[in-house]
Design an enzyme around this catalytic site. Structure first.
Site, PDB file in Angstrom:
ATOM      1  N   HIS A   1     -13.002  -2.847   3.498  1.00  0.00           N
ATOM      2  CA  HIS A   1     -11.585  -3.237   3.578  1.00  0.00           C
ATOM      3  C   HIS A   1     -10.966  -2.762   4.896  1.00  0.00           C
ATOM      4  CE1 HIS A   1      -7.370  -3.684   1.732  1.00  0.00           C
ATOM      5  NE2 HIS A   1      -7.229  -3.310   2.980  1.00  0.00           N
TER       6      HIS A   1
ATOM      7  N   GLU B   1     -17.509  12.192  22.326  1.00  0.00           N
ATOM      8  CA  GLU B   1     -16.114  12.422  21.944  1.00  0.00           C
ATOM      9  C   GLU B   1     -15.913  12.575  20.439  1.00  0.00           C
ATOM     10  OE1 GLU B   1     -14.785  13.248  25.067  1.00  0.00           O
ATOM     11  OE2 GLU B   1     -13.048  12.650  23.900  1.00  0.00           O
TER      12      GLU B   1
ATOM     13  N   HIS C   1      -2.741   2.329   8.372  1.00  0.00           N
ATOM     14  CA  HIS C   1      -3.858   1.580   7.775  1.00  0.00           C
ATOM     15  C   HIS C   1      -4.128   0.352   8.630  1.00  0.00           C
ATOM     16  CE1 HIS C   1      -6.343  -0.665   5.056  1.00  0.00           C
ATOM     17  NE2 HIS C   1      -5.417  -1.571   4.815  1.00  0.00           N
TER      18      HIS C   1
ATOM     19  N   GLU D   1       0.823  -1.219   0.000  1.00  0.00           N
ATOM     20  CA  GLU D   1       0.000   0.000   0.000  1.00  0.00           C
ATOM     21  C   GLU D   1       0.854   1.265   0.000  1.00  0.00           C
ATOM     22  OE1 GLU D   1      -2.860  -0.575  -0.748  1.00  0.00           O
ATOM     23  OE2 GLU D   1      -3.647  -2.352   0.279  1.00  0.00           O
TER      24      GLU D   1
ATOM     25  N   HIS E   1      -7.475  -2.784   9.841  1.00  0.00           N
ATOM     26  CA  HIS E   1      -8.741  -3.469   9.531  1.00  0.00           C
ATOM     27  C   HIS E   1      -9.564  -3.654  10.817  1.00  0.00           C
ATOM     28  CE1 HIS E   1      -6.309  -5.780   6.155  1.00  0.00           C
ATOM     29  NE2 HIS E   1      -6.477  -4.491   5.860  1.00  0.00           N
TER      30      HIS E   1
HETATM   31  P1  13P Z   1       0.799  -5.453   3.161  1.00  0.00           P
HETATM   32  O1  13P Z   1       1.147  -6.771   3.823  1.00  0.00           O
HETATM   33  O2  13P Z   1       1.355  -5.367   1.761  1.00  0.00           O
HETATM   34  O3  13P Z   1       1.169  -4.279   4.027  1.00  0.00           O
HETATM   35  O4  13P Z   1      -0.777  -5.414   2.959  1.00  0.00           O
HETATM   36  C1  13P Z   1      -1.648  -5.543   4.036  1.00  0.00           C
HETATM   37  C2  13P Z   1      -2.929  -4.837   3.806  1.00  0.00           C
HETATM   38  O5  13P Z   1      -3.611  -4.500   4.764  1.00  0.00           O
HETATM   39  C3  13P Z   1      -3.371  -4.557   2.426  1.00  0.00           C
HETATM   40  O6  13P Z   1      -4.350  -3.572   2.389  1.00  0.00           O
HETATM   41 ZN    ZN Z   2      -5.560  -3.563   4.240  1.00  0.00          ZN
END
Ligand code: 13P
Ligand code: ZN
Length: 271
Positions: free
Chosen positions: A210, A169, A139, A116, A141
């Protein structure tokens, strides 16, 4: 040279990734972080003239030429960073022509930066254009944020309002709201460009079904933004199937924002 494993920026990356893993936000290799570093910070630990490898980045990063970043490796697990930073992290410098990354430390097993990187570097450029103190792109999840993606309309005004209404908050912590992208193929320059565009208006961007991106002047700040969204999403998911009897009205949201002096998205309130 000092031992880089004692460097505050490596220790903080290890602590942050471990926290995120333990919160269940970053399964397997899920998630990635990049943090802008200064030469002054890095030079006591590594020789900045010694390039280990040059890795093409596949897009024009000339806006960031010469800048140094510590970046999580692609395919690497957040749970493993703490015990082996040198394999799971890398320190890169964007080449003077902006086309490649010069590896100065890390990715010891021959690995490379996160897939990414386009979204990270393009977001860094976008946030730096607005805030000279900006440093971090994160980033992740997070579970409840993703659950909410499955049941809530993926539109940034509506999504932001639902988060703001869950607890006091939220409008104080992210008065700029969350940007929302539709589901897109990840790891591409296209999603990177779309993310960076959203970053001109928001410090948080959701990638539909995602994950989420948070930015900030420190790892704590980026983490705190994502953490607050995830808490709100958890509250939303705990109550989404129940009749809502109480909420925070738009007048009350405005009163919060005014009291705490935050510049909120006025167009996100019906006032
Ligand atoms: P990477 O292992 O390449 O960092 O990817 C993980 C991910 O969350 C892809 O969106
Ligand atoms: Zn990801």
């Amino acid at each position: 040279m000092k031992d880089i494993l004692t460097a505050p920026f490596i220790k903080e990356m290890a602590e942050t990734t471990a926290n995120m893993y333990r919160l269940g936000w970053d399964e397997r290799n899920g998630g990635n972080i990049s943090c802008l570093l200064t030469e002054e910070e890095v030079s006591p630990y590594i020789d900045l003239d010694k390039v280990i490898r040059v890795i093409p980045i596949g897009f024009d990063g000339s806006e960031l030429a010469g800048k140094l970043f510590v970046v999580t490796g692609t395919g690497k697990y957040f749970k493993n960073v703490e015990k082996d930073p040198e394999t799971n992290l890398g320190i890169i410098r964007i080449s003077s022509d902006g086309n490649s990354a010069e590896l100065l430390w890390g990715y010891k097993d021959g690995g490379r930066f996160t897939s990414e990187l386009p979204a990270h570097l393009m977001s860094h450029a976008a946030r730096l254009s607005l805030d000279k103190e900006h440093r971090v792109v994160m980033h992740s999840h997070p579970t409840n944020t993703l659950a909410m993606n499955r049941v809530h309309v993926l539109e940034e005004r509506a999504f932001t309002r639902s988060l703001w209404q869950t607890c006091s908050e939220c409008i104080i912590v992210f008065p700029d709201g969350v940007g929302v992208l539709p589901w897109m193929v990840c790891g591409t320059n296209e999603i990177g460009e779309a993310t960076a565009q959203k970053m001109l208006e928001h410090r948080l961007v959701i990638w539909g079904i995602h994950g989420i991106y948070g930015t900030g002047n420190s790892l704590d700040e980026a983490f705190g933004l994502i953490e607050t969204v995830e808490k709100a999403a958890e509250l939303y998911m705990l109550t989404a199937h129940l009749p809502v009897i109480n909420t925070i009205s738009d007048a009350e949201l405005k009163a919060l924002a005014d009291t705490f002096g935050v510049a909120y998205r006025k167009d996100y309130l019906d006032i």
